[in-house]
Design a protein around this motif. Structure first.
Motif, PDB file in Angstrom:
ATOM      1  N   ASP A   1      28.867  56.137  34.054  1.00 50.75           N
ATOM      2  CA  ASP A   1      29.378  55.345  35.174  1.00 50.75           C
ATOM      3  C   ASP A   1      28.658  54.009  35.287  1.00 50.75           C
ATOM      4  OD1 ASP A   1      31.137  57.369  35.785  1.00 50.75           O
ATOM      5  OD2 ASP A   1      29.928  58.172  37.446  1.00 50.75           O
ATOM      6  N   ALA A   2      27.351  54.016  35.069  1.00 50.12           N
ATOM      7  CA  ALA A   2      26.584  52.768  35.147  1.00 50.12           C
ATOM      8  C   ALA A   2      27.027  51.792  34.056  1.00 50.12           C
ATOM      9  CB  ALA A   2      25.093  53.064  35.019  1.00 50.12           C
ATOM     10  N   ILE A   3      27.257  52.286  32.870  1.00 48.39           N
ATOM     11  CA  ILE A   3      27.691  51.417  31.769  1.00 48.39           C
ATOM     12  C   ILE A   3      29.093  50.879  32.032  1.00 48.39           C
ATOM     13  CG2 ILE A   3      28.323  51.405  29.323  1.00 48.39           C
ATOM     14  CD1 ILE A   3      25.886  53.220  28.875  1.00 48.39           C
ATOM     15  N   LYS A   4      29.972  51.722  32.589  1.00 51.41           N
ATOM     16  CA  LYS A   4      31.313  51.255  32.942  1.00 51.41           C
ATOM     17  C   LYS A   4      31.250  50.184  34.027  1.00 51.41           C
ATOM     18  CE  LYS A   4      33.697  55.480  31.661  1.00 51.41           C
ATOM     19  NZ  LYS A   4      34.342  56.706  32.135  1.00 51.41           N
ATOM     20  N   SER A   5      30.326  50.328  34.962  1.00 52.75           N
ATOM     21  CA  SER A   5      30.158  49.333  36.019  1.00 52.75           C
ATOM     22  C   SER A   5      29.716  47.990  35.449  1.00 52.75           C
ATOM     23  CB  SER A   5      29.143  49.837  37.050  1.00 52.75           C
ATOM     24  OG  SER A   5      28.869  48.859  38.004  1.00 52.75           O
ATOM     25  N   VAL A   6      28.761  48.026  34.532  1.00 58.34           N
ATOM     26  CA  VAL A   6      28.288  46.798  33.887  1.00 58.34           C
ATOM     27  C   VAL A   6      29.427  46.173  33.085  1.00 58.34           C
ATOM     28  CG1 VAL A   6      26.724  45.878  32.126  1.00 58.34           C
ATOM     29  CG2 VAL A   6      25.880  47.490  33.820  1.00 58.34           C
ATOM     30  N   ASN A   7      30.189  46.986  32.382  1.00 64.13           N
ATOM     31  CA  ASN A   7      31.322  46.477  31.624  1.00 64.13           C
ATOM     32  C   ASN A   7      32.354  45.826  32.549  1.00 64.13           C
ATOM     33  OD1 ASN A   7      32.882  46.009  29.295  1.00 64.13           O
ATOM     34  ND2 ASN A   7      34.085  47.844  29.726  1.00 64.13           N
ATOM     35  N   GLY A   8      32.595  46.438  33.702  1.00 63.47           N
ATOM     36  CA  GLY A   8      33.520  45.873  34.669  1.00 63.47           C
ATOM     37  C   GLY A   8      33.061  44.520  35.193  1.00 63.47           C
ATOM     38  N   LEU A   9      31.766  44.409  35.468  1.00 65.51           N
ATOM     39  CA  LEU A   9      31.219  43.126  35.933  1.00 65.51           C
ATOM     40  C   LEU A   9      31.361  42.053  34.864  1.00 65.51           C
ATOM     41  CD1 LEU A   9      27.982  44.264  37.807  1.00 65.51           C
ATOM     42  CD2 LEU A   9      30.003  43.186  38.812  1.00 65.51           C
ATOM     43  N   GLN A  10      31.139  42.415  33.610  1.00 67.67           N
ATOM     44  CA  GLN A  10      31.274  41.444  32.527  1.00 67.67           C
ATOM     45  C   GLN A  10      32.735  41.028  32.348  1.00 67.67           C
ATOM     46  OE1 GLN A  10      29.277  43.377  29.244  1.00 67.67           O
ATOM     47  NE2 GLN A  10      27.373  42.310  29.700  1.00 67.67           N
ATOM     48  N   ALA A  11      33.646  41.975  32.467  1.00 69.95           N
ATOM     49  CA  ALA A  11      35.070  41.652  32.336  1.00 69.95           C
ATOM     50  C   ALA A  11      35.526  40.756  33.478  1.00 69.95           C
ATOM     51  CB  ALA A  11      35.896  42.934  32.305  1.00 69.95           C
ATOM     52  N   GLN A  12      35.063  41.043  34.690  1.00 66.00           N
ATOM     53  CA  GLN A  12      35.414  40.223  35.841  1.00 66.00           C
ATOM     54  C   GLN A  12      34.876  38.806  35.675  1.00 66.00           C
ATOM     55  OE1 GLN A  12      33.550  41.469  39.476  1.00 66.00           O
ATOM     56  NE2 GLN A  12      34.890  40.222  40.762  1.00 66.00           N
ATOM     57  N   SER A  13      33.654  38.680  35.196  1.00 65.82           N
ATOM     58  CA  SER A  13      33.056  37.370  34.960  1.00 65.82           C
ATOM     59  C   SER A  13      33.849  36.588  33.926  1.00 65.82           C
ATOM     60  CB  SER A  13      31.609  37.543  34.490  1.00 65.82           C
ATOM     61  OG  SER A  13      31.073  36.325  34.059  1.00 65.82           O
ATOM     62  N   SER A  14      34.216  37.248  32.854  1.00 72.87           N
ATOM     63  CA  SER A  14      34.984  36.595  31.802  1.00 72.87           C
ATOM     64  C   SER A  14      36.358  36.168  32.297  1.00 72.87           C
ATOM     65  CB  SER A  14      35.130  37.552  30.613  1.00 72.87           C
ATOM     66  OG  SER A  14      35.920  36.976  29.613  1.00 72.87           O
ATOM     67  N   GLU A  15      36.991  37.030  33.085  1.00 79.15           N
ATOM     68  CA  GLU A  15      38.321  36.722  33.613  1.00 79.15           C
ATOM     69  C   GLU A  15      38.264  35.525  34.568  1.00 79.15           C
ATOM     70  OE1 GLU A  15      41.556  37.000  36.501  1.00 79.15           O
ATOM     71  OE2 GLU A  15      39.652  37.931  36.959  1.00 79.15           O
ATOM     72  N   LEU A  16      37.256  35.487  35.430  1.00 82.66           N
ATOM     73  CA  LEU A  16      37.107  34.344  36.346  1.00 82.66           C
ATOM     74  C   LEU A  16      36.845  33.050  35.584  1.00 82.66           C
ATOM     75  CD1 LEU A  16      35.054  35.763  39.358  1.00 82.66           C
ATOM     76  CD2 LEU A  16      37.392  34.908  39.388  1.00 82.66           C
ATOM     77  N   ALA A  17      36.011  33.121  34.551  1.00 83.55           N
ATOM     78  CA  ALA A  17      35.721  31.929  33.754  1.00 83.55           C
ATOM     79  C   ALA A  17      36.977  31.428  33.050  1.00 83.55           C
ATOM     80  CB  ALA A  17      34.627  32.227  32.733  1.00 83.55           C
ATOM     81  N   THR A  18      37.782  32.343  32.533  1.00 89.51           N
ATOM     82  CA  THR A  18      39.026  31.953  31.867  1.00 89.51           C
ATOM     83  C   THR A  18      39.993  31.301  32.851  1.00 89.51           C
ATOM     84  OG1 THR A  18      38.771  33.742  30.272  1.00 89.51           O
ATOM     85  CG2 THR A  18      40.975  32.812  30.509  1.00 89.51           C
ATOM     86  N   ARG A  19      40.118  31.908  34.024  1.00 90.57           N
ATOM     87  CA  ARG A  19      41.001  31.331  35.043  1.00 90.57           C
ATOM     88  C   ARG A  19      40.525  29.955  35.469  1.00 90.57           C
ATOM     89  NH1 ARG A  19      41.399  35.636  39.606  1.00 90.57           N
ATOM     90  NH2 ARG A  19      42.184  33.824  40.716  1.00 90.57           N
ATOM     91  N   PHE A  20      39.218  29.785  35.614  1.00 94.97           N
ATOM     92  CA  PHE A  20      38.676  28.474  35.996  1.00 94.97           C
ATOM     93  C   PHE A  20      38.940  27.447  34.902  1.00 94.97           C
ATOM     94  CE2 PHE A  20      35.212  25.342  36.160  1.00 94.97           C
ATOM     95  CZ  PHE A  20      35.381  24.878  37.463  1.00 94.97           C
ATOM     96  N   ASP A  21      38.740  27.845  33.648  1.00 94.10           N
ATOM     97  CA  ASP A  21      38.982  26.937  32.519  1.00 94.10           C
ATOM     98  C   ASP A  21      40.446  26.525  32.422  1.00 94.10           C
ATOM     99  OD1 ASP A  21      36.320  27.001  31.828  1.00 94.10           O
ATOM    100  OD2 ASP A  21      36.584  28.500  30.236  1.00 94.10           O
TER     101      ASP A  21
END
Length: 103
Positions: free
Chosen positions: A39-59
């Motif tokens: 669960d902890a690893i999935k949470s970290v993966n989710g945070l990284q995916a959210q960060s990447s998605e926000l960066a892509t949307r901003f770009d």
């Protein structure tokens, strides 16, 4: 990261640990630890995916995403990843120490 949510989760885990009427077996502890780690690893993966998605949307010029949102999400995912790496390093150290113990 939501500190109140984390605190509530830790308190719930404390209550759950205190409510056990019989001792846990090695297999049960192993399964619980494995699920917690997964669960902890999935949470970290989710945070990284959210960060990447926000960066892509901003770009791409999405006006609903600000630079501060992107930077906060990126820092959250970075801190979570670093914490995960530190936990992994401590687990490897503990494993090596156990393996080097005389029997």
């Amino acid at each position: 990261m939501n500190i109140n949510g984390l605190q509530a989760e830790l308190q719930a885990m404390k209550l759950e640990a205190g409510n056990t009427s019989r001792p846990a077996t090695g297999q049960q502890v192993s399964a619980d630890f494995g699920a917690l780690l997964g669960d902890a690893i999935k949470s970290v993966n989710g945070l990284q995916a959210q960060s990447s998605e926000l960066a892509t949307r901003f770009d791409q010029g999405d006006r609903s995403v600000s630079l501060s949102d992107v930077m906060i999400a990126r820092n959250k995912s970075s801190v979570a990843f670093e914490a995960t790496v530190q936990v992994r390093n401590k687990m490897v150290e503990a494993y090596k120490e156990l393996m080097n113990m005389p029997v």
